[in-house]
Design an enzyme around this catalytic site. Structure first.
Site, PDB file in Angstrom:
ATOM      1  N   THR A   9       6.550  27.348  20.661  1.00 21.94           N
ATOM      2  CA  THR A   9       6.857  28.237  21.772  1.00 21.94           C
ATOM      3  C   THR A   9       8.309  28.002  22.150  1.00 21.94           C
ATOM      4  OG1 THR A   9       4.613  28.047  22.591  1.00 21.94           O
ATOM      5  CG2 THR A   9       6.253  28.882  24.094  1.00 21.94           C
ATOM      6  N   LEU A  10       9.145  29.007  21.974  1.00 21.32           N
ATOM      7  CA  LEU A  10      10.550  28.847  22.309  1.00 21.32           C
ATOM      8  C   LEU A  10      10.892  29.491  23.643  1.00 21.32           C
ATOM      9  CD1 LEU A  10      12.054  29.518  18.806  1.00 21.32           C
ATOM     10  CD2 LEU A  10      12.155  27.381  20.056  1.00 21.32           C
TER      11      LEU A  10
END
Lengths: 295, 249
Positions: free
Chosen positions: A73-74
């Site tokens: 998850t960026l």
């Protein structure tokens, strides 16, 4: 820029994506360039990788896929703003608005960000809405297993808070965080519990808590006005005062709130309602009156 | 009653000349020797009851549960070897949860019954596994309304209006057939099940028993739960009164 510093930049930015645009006064050019440009650049890269159908695999597979960047998850995409919590005489009140922002667009206006968990607890979340929905799924299974034991015992808020802390901390250690700040409130056997778990796995309890922008705007009000043994009406008044400040000053909040209550008897979520705002300040009437040409 | 399957009954993978698998039939005997389990499908739900024979006075009341919740909307009552029953219940729980994870809705009872039956049947196919020594009555409430299934150790599963397994199943089935189930509500059903179980309990052979009752109905919000204590008391009273009436004849 390698993902580690990327993560810390994203965390230092209050809204994870987009940065602060349209600042009337450019205060600190260094911060503006450092936050805005890299996020903008990586926004394109991330959209490209996400579009090819690579899914965020559940945490069980996370260890195998640690190498591939697209599995982390960026950025949060659809986010909720602050959640406030306050202990009062009979229990605990949580409040949040019902908005889901897509970057700077207020995309969804009916998002319930406070849910009942089991018999004794309430969970409120700010941050990525899809991660909140995933957390609700995990908790649903947890409560189901607990019910199926059928032994007269049930998971209380302390246990749920601890479970969430473990989940959030272990996800962050795999560089695949659930991008939420969670507020867990509940009453069991007369004991009130109000706590927070952040996306890093930081957890703490207090008599009054808030997440997101609430940390900056609501906490000072709560610190000043909180007392032991508030009545329900007094607690609602304090929360509404905080919600008003957030409504005026937080760009990602909307004028539609939900208050939820949990006491020994159980948990209730009240239907959404709006607060009355005032915009007739003299300075708003003719904003360009004393303007000196273009900036 | 039972024929001696000399030589053809040593393994579950052997058929007899007249086409029977004796090991599976023998596992059915284990079920027949246990306390009676009764399930009925009423107008608005399903009621299940178990005659839990108490083997020792030291046992705590409410322990050794024979009725288990398999999900929020379904429950399973077990007759036969208790440990085998635990395994089946555990499998049913995991099937129900995995269905919900994939499809987002509670598992339909027919699907759950099929999966449990497949699992039970699995253990009748290999020589290194033995068949389960327990029969299961599965009751639940889904989109198609209340449903009742019975799964035998052979792996067959059928849908029923009323089912009974265990010692007193013949007498229980006769009693169930007398009832007008399509018009009965679960509240009335509870009293009937209690009466049936008290009726089939053989005072001479087995000393004491504990009655376990559960329901899934509109009144319980379509959730499987043990019936509330006050209804349990009413049921026991009604059953005892019915027994006394019968004795008085």
């Amino acid at each position: 820029m390698n993902p580690n510093t990327q993560l810390s930049y994203a965390l230092s930015c209050t809204r994870g994506r987009g940065g602060r645009r349209n600042t009337l006064k450019s205060t600190n050019n260094y911060i503006k360039v450092e936050i805005f440009l890299p996020l903008f650049r990586f926004f394109w890269i991330n959209m490209a990788t996400a579009m090819d159908g690579s899914s965020m695999s559940p945490s069980a597979d996370g260890l195998v896929n640690l190498e591939m960047d697209s599995q982390r998850t960026l950025y949060p995409y659809v986010t909720g703003s602050s959640v406030l919590g306050i202990k009062y005489k009979d229990g605990i009140l949580l409040a949040s608005d019902t908005g889901g922002s897509y970057g700077s667009t207020l995309r969804f206006k009916g998002v319930e960000r406070i849910k009942v968990i089991g018999k004794h607890s309430l969970l409120g979340a700010s941050g990525e809405i899809s991660d909140f929905q995933e957390i609700l799924k995990y908790l649903d299974e947890l409560i189901l297993y607990d019910n199926m034991w059928d032994d007269g015992n049930s998971l209380g808020p302390k246990e749920v808070h601890n479970y969430l802390t473990r989940v959030m901390y272990n996800r962050r250690n795999k560089f695949d965080p659930l991008w939420n700040s969670l507020v867990l409130a509940g009453v069991k056997n007369g004991e009130k519990h109000l706590g927070v778990v952040t996306m890093l796995g930081v957890h703490y309890e207090d008599n009054h808590v808030s997440t997101g922008f609430g940390n900056h705007l609501a906490v000072p009000i709560l610190r000043k006005e909180w007392r032991e043994d508030l009545t329900f009406e007094e607690a609602v008044k304090i929360l509404e005062k905080c919600l008003m400040v957030l409504l005026y000053r937080d760009r990602s909040s909307i004028n539609k709130f939900q208050i939820a209550k949990v006491t020994e008897e159980g948990a209730t979520i009240y239907p959404p309602y709006s607060l009355k705002t005032f915009w007739e300040f003299a300075a708003f009437k003719e904003p360009a009156k004393n303007a000196q040409g273009s900036w | 009653m039972s024929s001696i399957g000399t030589g053809y009954d040593l393994s579950v993978t052997t058929f007899s000349p007249d086409g029977r698998v004796f090991q599976v039939e023998y596992s059915g005997k284990a079920v027949d020797n246990s306390g009676t389990v009764v399930g009925i499908k009423c107008k608005d739900g399903v009621v299940m009851g178990v005659e839990k024979l108490i083997s020792s006075k030291m046992m705590l009341e409410g322990s050794n549960r024979r009725i288990h919740a398999v999900h929020r909307h379904a429950g399973m009552s077990v007759a036969g070897l208790a440990a085998d029953g635990r395994q089946i219940v555990s499998r049913a729980k995991s099937e129900a949860i995995s269905y919900e994870r994939v499809y987002g809705e509670p598992i339909p009872i027919k699907e759950l019954a099929d999966r449990v039956a497949s699992y039970v049947h699995l253990c009748t196919l290999y020589w290194w596994l033995r068949p389960f020594g327990c029969g299961v009555i599965l009751g639940g409430f889904d989109r198609d309304g209340p449903q009742l299934y019975m799964i035998e150790p052979s792996g067959v599963s059928y849908k029923y209006f009323g089912a009974a397994i265990g010692k007193g199943r013949q007498a229980a089935k006769t009693e169930i057939e007398k009832l007008n189930l399509s018009e009965m509500t679960c509240r009335e059903g509870i009293l009937e099940v209690a009466k049936i179980i008290y009726g089939v309990h053989d005072e001479a052979k087995d000393k004491s028993f504990e009655l376990e009752l559960s329901w899934v109905c509109e009144e319980s919000n379509r959730q499987h739960q043990n019936i509330p204590d006050d209804l349990m008391e009413d049921a026991k009273e009604a059953a005892i009164m019915a027994m006394e009436e019968m004795d008085a004849d």
